[in-house]
Design a protein around this motif. Structure first.
Motif, PDB file in Angstrom:
ATOM      1  N   GLY A 106       0.796  -1.221   0.000  1.00 11.38           N
ATOM      2  CA  GLY A 106       0.000   0.000   0.000  1.00 11.38           C
ATOM      3  C   GLY A 106       0.827   1.268   0.000  1.00 11.38           C
ATOM      4  O   GLY A 106       2.062   1.245   0.036  1.00 11.38           O
ATOM      5  N   ASP A 107       0.126   2.383  -0.018  1.00  9.82           N
ATOM      6  CA  ASP A 107       0.778   3.688  -0.100  1.00  9.82           C
ATOM      7  C   ASP A 107       1.520   4.067   1.179  1.00  9.82           C
ATOM      8  O   ASP A 107       2.370   4.962   1.161  1.00  9.82           O
ATOM      9  CB  ASP A 107      -0.267   4.770  -0.414  1.00  9.82           C
ATOM     10  N   ASP A 108       1.194   3.418   2.290  1.00  6.47           N
ATOM     11  CA  ASP A 108       1.862   3.748   3.551  1.00  6.47           C
ATOM     12  C   ASP A 108       3.255   3.134   3.660  1.00  6.47           C
ATOM     13  O   ASP A 108       4.001   3.451   4.592  1.00  6.47           O
ATOM     14  CB  ASP A 108       1.015   3.277   4.742  1.00  6.47           C
TER      15      ASP A 108
END
Length: 289
Positions: A106-108
Motif C-alpha cells: 500500500g501507499d503507507d
C-alpha cells in the motif's frame, strides 16, 4: 560484485541500479512524520503499547527479517532497512526478500532502504527487491572513526545515529533495543553491544532520542535519587567497582567451563570440518581467485 564508494552526498546515475539521496533529500522525505520509530527484531518490542501511545503520523522503521516481530501484514507508515553483506543485501542473497516484503503493502509503505555500514559490504540493485521502491544508504564514512575497531555496527545503531544527525523535526524513538539474548533470538558477537548501549543511552539522556524500556527503566537512576548528596561520579565509580568484581567472578566461572568442555569442543571442531561450505564461503573463495 563491485564495491560501491562511500559517498552519501552524491546521486547515482539513473541507469546504475543504485538510488542514493542527499542528506537534504532524506530530511525532506522523513520530515513528514511526527515520530520515527526504530523497531528492533526483539521480543522486547511492545507493539500494543506503541500503537496505542503513538499517533498515526508515526513512521515505523523495520530491519531485515521482520517476521521476528510481525506475524501479520503491518498497517501503518513503514519503511524496511535491508542490511548488506559481502554478497549484497542479506534478504536478497538469502532469497528472503519475498517473505519479508509480504508484510508491507500500500501507499503507507515507504519502500526499502538498502544500507551498508562497513567497506566489505555491497549493495544490491533496485530490481532485486520484488518491485518495491528502493533507495540506497552508505553509512561507512559516518562510522569509520567512531565504532570500535574489529567490530561492526548493528543496523539499528547505525540508522539511529544517522537519523540523529539529520536533525529531523519529529521525535526518534527506539523500541526493543535491549541488546539481550532471548530464548528465541540470539545476539551476534561481531557487534559491540556495550558500546552501542552506552552511546544510545547517552543520546537518550541528552534528549536526542527516546528509548522505550531503555534509559527510563534504569535502576541506577533510583540510586541517584536516593542519594542526592552523592556526586554522580562517585555513584558511577562505585557501580564500576561492583561490576568489575562481578565480571572477575564471572570470568573465573567461564574459565572453569572452558576447561570442563575442552574435550567436547575438540569433538565439535573435528566434525565441523565435514560441514558443507555455505554460499557465502564459496562466494568469498571464488572472489579471491
Amino acid at each position: 560484485m563491485e564495491a560501491i564508494p562511500s559517498d552519501t552526498q552524491t546521486m547515482a546515475a539513473p541507469d546504475s541500479g543504485f538510488n542514493f539521496l542527499t542528506p537534504e533529500a532524506w530530511k525532506a522525505l522523513l520530515s513528514h512524520y511526527s515520530h520515527v520509530v526504530l523497531v528492533a527484531n526483539s521480543e522486547a518490542v511492545d507493539f500494543k503499547r506503541l500503537r496505542s501511545e503513538l499517533p498515526e503520523t508515526a513512521l515505523y522503521v523495520f530491519f531485515n527479517n521482520v517476521y521476528k516481530v510481525l506475524d501479520e501484514p503491518f498497517a501503518g507508515h513503514a519503511v524496511l532497512f535491508a542490511r548488506s553483506g559481502v554478497m549484497g543485501a542479506n534478504i536478497v542473497h538469502r532469497r528472503e526478500a519475498a517473505d519479508v516484503l509480504r508484510f508491507f503493502a500500500g501507499d503507507d509503505f515507504l519502500g526499502v532502504v538498502n544500507i551498508r555500514v562497513s567497506p566489505e559490504e555491497n549493495f544490491s540493485e533496485e530490481g532485486r527487491f520484488e518491485g518495491a521502491e528502493t533507495r540506497h544508504l552508505d553509512l561507512t564514512k559516518m562510522l569509520v572513526d567512531l565504532y570500535p575497531v574489529g567490530k561492526i555496527a548493528t543496523s539499528g545503531f547505525a540508522v539511529a545515529l544517522w537519523l540523529a544527525e539529520l536533525q529531523l523535526p519529529g521525535k526518534i524513538l527506539l523500541a526493543g533495543f535491549s541488546a539481550k539474548r532471548s530464548e528465541k533470538w540470539k545476539v551476534f558477537d561481531v557487534h559491540d553491544w556495550t558500546f552501542e548501549q552506552i552511546f544510545l543511552r547517552l543520546f537518550a539522556r541528552m534528549g536526542t532520542i527516546s528509548m522505550m524500556g531503555g534509559v527510563d527503566a534504569s535502576p541506577y537512576a533510583a540510586i541517584a535519587r536516593r542519594f542526592p548528596q552523592v556526586p554522580p561520579i562517585e555513584i558511577a565509580m562505585t557501580a564500576a567497582e561492583v561490576l568489575s568484581e562481578r565480571l572477575h567472578n564471572a570470568n573465573s566461572q567461564i574459565d572453569r567451563l572452558m576447561s570442563v568442555t575442552k574435550s567436547i569442543r575438540a569433538i565439535e571442531g573435528f566434525f565441523r570440518r565435514f560441514k558443507p561450505k555455505t554460499r557465502k564461503q564459496r562466494f568469498l573463495e571464488k572472489s579471491k581467485e
